[in-house]
Design an enzyme around this catalytic site. Structure first.
Site, PDB file in Angstrom:
ATOM      1  N   HIS B 256      16.773 -20.006  -7.828  1.00  0.00           N
ATOM      2  CA  HIS B 256      17.604 -18.811  -8.024  1.00  0.00           C
ATOM      3  C   HIS B 256      19.063 -19.095  -7.643  1.00  0.00           C
ATOM      4  O   HIS B 256      19.740 -18.240  -7.074  1.00  0.00           O
ATOM      5  CB  HIS B 256      17.066 -17.631  -7.202  1.00  0.00           C
ATOM      6  CG  HIS B 256      15.820 -17.026  -7.782  1.00  0.00           C
ATOM      7  ND1 HIS B 256      15.829 -16.263  -8.925  1.00  0.00           N
ATOM      8  CD2 HIS B 256      14.525 -17.093  -7.398  1.00  0.00           C
ATOM      9  CE1 HIS B 256      14.584 -15.874  -9.203  1.00  0.00           C
ATOM     10  NE2 HIS B 256      13.775 -16.371  -8.311  1.00  0.00           N
ATOM     11  N   ASP B 319      11.906 -18.354  -3.076  1.00  0.00           N
ATOM     12  CA  ASP B 319      10.878 -17.999  -4.050  1.00  0.00           C
ATOM     13  C   ASP B 319      11.116 -18.618  -5.432  1.00  0.00           C
ATOM     14  O   ASP B 319      12.210 -19.066  -5.753  1.00  0.00           O
ATOM     15  CB  ASP B 319      10.824 -16.474  -4.199  1.00  0.00           C
ATOM     16  CG  ASP B 319      12.179 -15.905  -4.596  1.00  0.00           C
ATOM     17  OD1 ASP B 319      13.209 -16.398  -4.079  1.00  0.00           O
ATOM     18  OD2 ASP B 319      12.217 -14.989  -5.432  1.00  0.00           O
ATOM     19  N   GLU B 320      10.056 -18.648  -6.207  1.00  0.00           N
ATOM     20  CA  GLU B 320      10.097 -18.893  -7.643  1.00  0.00           C
ATOM     21  C   GLU B 320      10.897 -20.131  -8.052  1.00  0.00           C
ATOM     22  O   GLU B 320      11.765 -20.070  -8.918  1.00  0.00           O
ATOM     23  CB  GLU B 320      10.666 -17.653  -8.374  1.00  0.00           C
ATOM     24  CG  GLU B 320       9.794 -16.426  -8.181  1.00  0.00           C
ATOM     25  CD  GLU B 320      10.269 -15.230  -8.978  1.00  0.00           C
ATOM     26  OE1 GLU B 320       9.429 -14.435  -9.402  1.00  0.00           O
ATOM     27  OE2 GLU B 320      11.501 -15.077  -9.178  1.00  0.00           O
ATOM     28  N   ASN B 321      10.558 -21.236  -7.463  1.00  0.00           N
ATOM     29  CA  ASN B 321      11.142 -22.504  -7.883  1.00  0.00           C
ATOM     30  C   ASN B 321      10.205 -23.128  -8.917  1.00  0.00           C
ATOM     31  O   ASN B 321       9.078 -23.505  -8.603  1.00  0.00           O
ATOM     32  CB  ASN B 321      11.284 -23.410  -6.649  1.00  0.00           C
ATOM     33  CG  ASN B 321      11.725 -24.814  -7.013  1.00  0.00           C
ATOM     34  OD1 ASN B 321      12.067 -25.098  -8.158  1.00  0.00           O
ATOM     35  ND2 ASN B 321      11.714 -25.688  -6.027  1.00  0.00           N
TER      36      ASN B 321
END
Lengths: 681, 681
Positions: B256, B319-321
């Site tokens: 992100h 988060d969300e790598n």
């Protein structure tokens, strides 16, 4: 392609010819506010489809880019159509051609003119300056038309420039403080109706609102913690400049200076001690014009303020000096004798004459209220008249420029129509052309005895849009019905800018009623408005009202000149004047009267249970009576029968009672109802 | 004097016993939100009459004075009664006794408890800290009762403290930017429901929103001009502290981070070039965890941010790598082999382990999303769970503190009841007391794909008040009907703080319709709400929606979980379950169904003429069908006759069609209508 020239400068035809949605002959409904100087309607339309592009093809700077960016954002929000920018010419685009930035510090003679040509092929906005381009962009946004299929710009050619160069709004931030967010929203709304001066009343007896680093006690002792930092003031100035608006600060002196002398009692003509004033009216504290130290103070202070406010003018107030402290100070009395100053006015004149070179030294010209006008003043002083056209004309004859504020006092609770009819330069004036040219505009004034951040937007808007049109558009643009038709649309546009002049009423009614079920309360509120300033002022002084007290009553929720005032009058006047149209009007009137009657039980229950609404309870009863009166009158007229003996007399008594102020509210519908009753035989 | 002890911790009786306005046994209607831990209702009242006085009799500081001043202003606005302050004890006064300021930097273990004792003689608020006093002042303001004669505080004794120590709201200011004014209003609303953590999501792919003077290109290249200056951030921190709210900034990394690498491509794991992201989803740019220079950058950056944000925690996202850039970078792959890092998770763990000492060096503890949780992390790391209770419990078993956000995602468009039923520590959890104590709270999350400054307040409020109550009040406070009863009142209170979660809907409908005549449109809008996040997300990716596009459709005007949802369900359920009460309910239902049918012609005309409303046109037709369905069902049930052959089938088909998303809207009334149809024989 057939084209018709509509020179609004010659005849106010735009409203009449293009105004009606049902006209059909033209490609668009004219809801422009203010009306442009000259408008030629063409045939065809430029559709606003995805990919619509804006090109700035000549001069560019940060200010213009910012204005174009904001206009694009608003156009997108309005239409849902994504708008792009491009460097290269494309078909169907909006091309913006600007010659240059305009004045480094926008002044009275800034060029605000623009030309807007829209055809089916493209749109072209031309202006000499950034400011002209901004005016044109506002017009462009107001031109957007819609039907079920989409949005478009109508084919038109507009040549536009203002009738008056000074189109201002004054806000008194002393009696009640307004946060920067409100000021900035106000500037957005001003720009939307092409106003160009924000007159910031920053000091008065009730508070000194501008931070001084040289004299910190001005706000430490004189603001009760409510003031603008210098950084905030600079932000406001920049925000205004980005929208083509000048900021003229006012530091009212020598009177209205209680808040100055709380921290700096040596400035005062009286002995003190002083305290920030919470009441309203005219108070004694006044600067001591006999001491050198007073002018040293003012010199340093003005110098500091000049570094924050770049405008060529600085407003020094000058109004409402009651002379008490001067009269009671033997030293000042001796000084007057010594200098041959025969009265208060002479001493104030002496003060102004000492003030002038200080302003000049700091690169400022003087503007002040009527009282500053004395024969010895230099001719670049501008007089702002709260007294009226005669005072302004007197100044003009002596060579002074002036702007009108009498007739534009927003706190008087006049209607938009009332303001609209006031002209800074009336048709019948006997000024020579040279003298007339000295009347350079006007300013709406928002004195803040009874406005706080919640209330202020509904007090300023939308009525100020009518004043803005009076100051921008030709004198011949004077059709009140058409003004109101466009004002309703403009008010929605201003709401879309984020202002609350429409929505705050409901929010306040919910707070008053303690429920979101306010449908019946809204029926009553819709036909009420605040009493006039005089009535409220009288009541307030009787009740010891101060600016510390909350503005949380029904009167504060109500909007001045709500739609009901003009709509009902128009409906009734059509009904009474056009017997052929009666059946249609009658149905609308009957529905309205019925809603007044139906609302009563629920509203009375609500009002009786709410301590804050309770004082307005008689209004619900009266409205029901007025509804019954209306129903009966319509029935008699429809039947063509006279009313029973005594009916009319009884109704007049009801109307007279309803005309009395209750809870600082008044009805908006009484005059047309009286007309209706009088029509009954 | 008879007193009854109502320990809300033991049984959720307050709503049931004190809730009804018609109870009569008690002196007050309990509209407190959140409900206090323990409340004893007495008899009698303390009247709020002019001259009501507040005395701060023990510890005083600027923060407490400010809180008392604001409470007095609000009490005055609410009641119109002028409230004074005094130094000396007086009868009938509110006495505030505080032991001390509380923590110099408010932390997780700040004492927020207070005691409030109100009798007919006076009111006494006691607290250990400023923060506790603020919580008590909010309760006091919520206790104010009114009837036709005036306002009063009811005789009660309240001992109150929160169930959870971390009661937060996260706002994503990256996907859409929110101005400081919105943030500050949000803080006011949070304080009104006793929330204590503002989690500020300041960076993401779509924009870097926090000024760095050390790394100016973060905002120069990564914010498109929309960011908070350091001074603004300090202002927000101070504003929050003044209200007993911590500010936890989040700089999401290593993924992100598109907005970071636009200006600083050397930080990236991929080759670039990079551009600020306008779409939504999970993107490839991720910091390079293999370079020393990355950590040098982070070290300096965190050091700079630590000087602005005093909170003990800093949120590092995590988060969300998606691992794409790491996988595609040979150098990183080689590094992984060399260090024995077998997968993406291992490398991210490596990154976190390098990050930790940097945070520690700057005096910060780490908080991150579920993904940060790995066995080697120190135990003072806090895990914020978007995955749910199981993830949180797993952390707690390993010794990690955690807060719950799964179930509190405001963008999911769940109802307040849905959120209310989610407990960070469910009754049936098998955690040991020690493990359970590690679950320290929760956070509502406002992700901002589809919220801009106009929309955001109606998305956050009032639903977040239900989450606030879940986090403050006892687990046993779980009556949904009573929650909604109080939520309606709390929403009005929040509106009085200046927020727009109620009024924005009408303003947006006026803008959409281009008129202020929106009564019939409101009938339709009242029973619609936005579709779920999943439906909207799917539609948005299909249509290439970006954060540059305006949020100006009907779906953006609508409020999630509008009053119609619960009110209609309650009305219908009473009707169906209680045949004795049927006639009364039937009348209310009939009126509602009639309004749905009556609205259709006008709304369809409005919608058909408005390009932005046009897509929702089928909703007007469907609502009319639903109204007819309802009328018919009521008639069959009232007559006790079965419906004609095929009627039921036909209605089910209508309900199924109405359940399909149209214009990203959904009806709020379908389930109860289905129940009604099924009741017909």
């Amino acid at each position: 392609m057939k084209r018709r020239l509509l020179s609004v400068g010659v005849a106010a035809l735009v409203g009449a010819v293009l105004g009606g949605a049902a006209m059909g002959q033209t490609e668009f409904v004219n809801t422009l506010m203010p009306q442009p100087a000259q408008l030629t309607a063409g045939n065809g339309r430029l559709n606003l489809l995805p990919g619509f592009t804006v090109i700035v093809d000549k001069f560019r700077d940060e200010r213009l880019d910012g204005a174009v960016h904001r206009a694009i954002q608003r156009l997108q929000m309005q239409t849902g159509v994504m708008v792009g920018t491009a460097a290269q010419m494309q078909p169907g685009a909006l091309v913006i051609s600007v010659d240059g930035a305009g004045e480094a510090v926008q002044g009275v003679s800034e060029n605000e003119s623009y030309t807007l040509e829209i055809s089916g092929a493209n749109a072209h906005l031309q202006a000499a300056t950034d400011v002209g381009a901004m005016r044109g962009l506002e017009t462009l946004l107001q031109l957007v038309q819609a039907d079920g299929h989409g949005f478009w710009l109508p084919a038109v050619t507009i040549h536009d420039s203002p009738r008056f160069r000074w189109r201002g709004l004054m806000i008194d931030c002393s009696r009640h403080f307004e946060p920067v967010s409100i000021i900035e929203r106000t500037l957005d709304a001003m720009a939307s109706v092409k106003m160009n001066v924000f007159h910031w009343h920053l000091s008065d007896d009730q508070g000194f609102r501008m931070e001084s680093k040289v004299f910190p006690k001005l706000t430490e002792a004189g603001s009760e913690g409510q003031f603008y930092t210098q950084e905030q003031a600079r932000e406001v100035v920049a925000y205004a400049r980005a929208r083509g608006i000048r900021v003229v600060p006012e530091f009212d002196m020598p009177a209205h200076t209680t808040s100055w002398v709380v921290g700096y009692p040596d400035l005062a003509s009286g002995p003190g001690p002083f305290a920030v004033e919470h009441h309203f009216g005219i108070f004694n504290p006044v600067l001591d014009p006999t001491k050198k130290s007073t002018y040293d103070f003012i010199d340093k202070f003005i110098g500091e303020m000049a570094s924050i406010f770049p405008d060529e003018y600085m407003h020094i107030g000058g109004d409402e000096n009651n002379g008490v402290e001067w009269r009671e100070n033997p030293q000042i009395q001796a000084f007057m004798k010594q200098h041959g100053l025969k009265d208060r006015a002479a001493l104030q004149n002496y003060f102004n004459e000492k003030l002038l070179p200080i302003l000049t030294k700091h690169g400022k010209k003087m503007i002040g209220w009527d009282e500053v006008l004395t024969p010895d003043l230099p001719k670049d002083v501008v007089v702002q008249s709260w007294r009226g056209f005669n005072s302004l004309a007197a100044g003009a004859r002596q060579g002074y420029s002036g702007i009108l504020s009498a007739g534009y006092y927003l706190d008087h609770m006049d209607s938009a129509a009332d303001h609209y009819r006031v002209d800074p330069l009336p048709k019948n004036s006997d000024l020579t052309p040279e003298q007339a040219a000295r009347i350079i505009g006007g300013e709406a004034c928002m004195w803040s005895e009874y406005v706080d951040p919640q209330v202020i937007e509904s007090r300023i808007w939308p009525r100020t849009a009518a004043i803005a049109e009076r100051l921008w558009s030709a004198q011949s643009v004077d059709n009140v019905d058409d003004m109101y038709r466009r004002l309703r649309v403009q008010s929605l546009r201003i709401e879309q800018l984020g202002l609350t002049q429409i929505s705050q009423e409901d929010a306040s009614l919910r707070a008053l009623a303690g429920t979101s079920q306010i449908d019946s309360l809204k029926v009553v509120a819709a036909v009420l408005e605040p009493v006039t300033f005089d009535v409220r002022g009288h009541w307030s002084s009787q009740h010891g009202i101060t600016n510390q007290m909350p503005l949380d009553k029904l009167v504060d929720a109500l909007r001045p000149d709500p739609p009901s005032r003009h709509n009902f009058a128009e409906l009734m006047s059509t009904y009474l004047q056009d017997p052929a149209a009666r059946p249609g009007q009658q149905e609308a009137l009957e529905a309205m009267f019925r809603s007044w009657i139906d609302a009563q039980p629920e509203v009375m229950q609500l009002m009786a249970g709410s301590p804050l609404l309770g004082e307005a309870l008689p209004r619900a009863q009266q409205l029901s009576q007025l509804g019954t009166m209306g129903e009966q009158a319509l029935a008699y007229l429809a039947a063509g029968t006279p009313a029973p003996q005594g009916w009319k007399q009884q109704q007049i008594a009801v109307l007279d009672a309803a005309a009395q102020p209750i809870a600082l509210t008044r009805f908006t519908v009484l005059k047309p109802l009286r007309d209706l009753v009088n029509e009954v035989k």
